[in-house]
Design a protein around this motif. Sequence first.
Motif, mmCIF file in Angstrom:
data_model
loop_
_atom_site.group_PDB
_atom_site.id
_atom_site.type_symbol
_atom_site.label_atom_id
_atom_site.label_comp_id
_atom_site.label_asym_id
_atom_site.label_seq_id
_atom_site.Cartn_x
_atom_site.Cartn_y
_atom_site.Cartn_z
ATOM 1 N N CYS A 267 49.135 -1.166 -44.084
ATOM 2 C CA CYS A 267 49.922 -1.236 -42.852
ATOM 3 C C CYS A 267 48.927 -1.377 -41.696
ATOM 4 O O CYS A 267 47.960 -0.609 -41.615
ATOM 5 C CB CYS A 267 50.739 0.040 -42.720
ATOM 6 N N PHE A 313 56.003 5.327 -35.635
ATOM 7 C CA PHE A 313 56.809 4.570 -36.599
ATOM 8 C C PHE A 313 55.980 4.221 -37.836
ATOM 9 O O PHE A 313 56.454 4.341 -38.969
ATOM 10 C CB PHE A 313 57.341 3.296 -35.948
ATOM 11 N N GLU A 316 55.428 7.336 -40.026
ATOM 12 C CA GLU A 316 56.633 7.814 -40.703
ATOM 13 C C GLU A 316 57.187 6.825 -41.730
ATOM 14 O O GLU A 316 57.950 7.215 -42.626
ATOM 15 C CB GLU A 316 57.711 8.126 -39.662
ATOM 16 N N ASN A 317 56.791 5.546 -41.630
ATOM 17 C CA ASN A 317 57.404 4.518 -42.481
ATOM 18 C C ASN A 317 56.387 3.647 -43.222
ATOM 19 O O ASN A 317 56.752 2.580 -43.720
ATOM 20 C CB ASN A 317 58.294 3.615 -41.626
ATOM 21 N N TYR A 318 55.136 4.068 -43.299
ATOM 22 C CA TYR A 318 54.109 3.183 -43.858
ATOM 23 C C TYR A 318 54.388 2.765 -45.301
ATOM 24 O O TYR A 318 54.054 1.646 -45.712
ATOM 25 C CB TYR A 318 52.717 3.809 -43.726
ATOM 26 N N ASP A 320 57.339 2.154 -46.813
ATOM 27 C CA ASP A 320 58.305 1.046 -46.797
ATOM 28 C C ASP A 320 57.673 -0.227 -46.233
ATOM 29 O O ASP A 320 57.927 -1.333 -46.733
ATOM 30 C CB ASP A 320 59.539 1.413 -45.961
#
Length: 360
Positions: A267, A313, A316-318, A320
């Motif tokens: 990411c 963000f 918290e979402n790496y 996905d």
Amino acid sequence: MRILHLLSQLELTGAESYAITLAERQIECGHRVFVVSDTLNMNTQAKYLRLEFNKRGILDRYNHIRFLTDFIRREKVDVVHSHSRASSWSGHISSRLCRTPHFTSVHQILPGGLSKRFLPCLGDVSFAICENAKKAIIENYGFPPYRIKVIRNAVDLNRFIIRELPGGELNIAIVGRYSGPKGKVLIWYLREVISKVDEKVKPFNLLIVGRQVDEIVREVENISSCLRACRLKQLGFVDDIEKVYKKTAIVIGAGRVAVEAILSGRCVLALGERGFLGLVKRENLYDMERSSFGDCLFEDEFNVDFAVNETIFAIENYMDIINHKRKLVEKVKELHDAEIIEAQINDVYRRLLHKRGQQS
């Protein structure tokens, strides 16, 4: 062909990584390659000669030109390719004296000036790493657009491959060169962004990777003492950058750092010398590429609220984000494959050599 690359840097830079990646590919294709530079931090099969381009006095410049003209003639160099302003000045005059084609790669927004319009020293053809760098050459130097080609950072696709995410604690790496303006950008991000992110997320390690500068080290230590969730770790210069990508989930950086991290399946948050552009996605890739992921912007773009929100963000979402990166990775491969880029540059070399009747 016999190709001479010219560099001028005192530490590892994106220009050196670009030049050496290109040189290695040229050697694989059967060319004889030489590199002349103040220092060289990367290993290469090319023959390296040291020349202190960063010494810019009149006598120094004269000695640079004399050295290069003697070398070009003695080694029967077919092509001179410069990768910095200091080296391109001497390379321009030396190649003219030897009637050898001269090419330049431009890795940043070049500032203008009357003297630079009079003597741009951008070679017969200039390769810009992004569209904004090309636009700056046209506007600031008055250089003809037909003599500028956008050819992006070349990356070895065999070296940077998708790897499994590490287990355990979340590791984030911020990678770059922390002398000059980029050191100030690092401190801005830690003080203005990470200090606010720290209050809202679970614990994580932030690895700071790049040659250490005493002033920056002290600033980072002061900031670190005020953080709760974020543990800052200053790793300094790391020779094997793949190991850093292997143990991290999120990478923050610009230029070829962003490209390498995407290819490694990470990411990526784009933070460059001129701005924070946020999370790199398939949908915004071309906008990111135009400025080399924030290094080549015409105005500074450092929005604290946006940077805080994008960083939270990503944290918290790496998982996905990484699981849906395949299309992004494939597109980046198309744009940055060293094999394709070497062929594009080689074609430009040969066309000019053929035009001049010097094909070897």
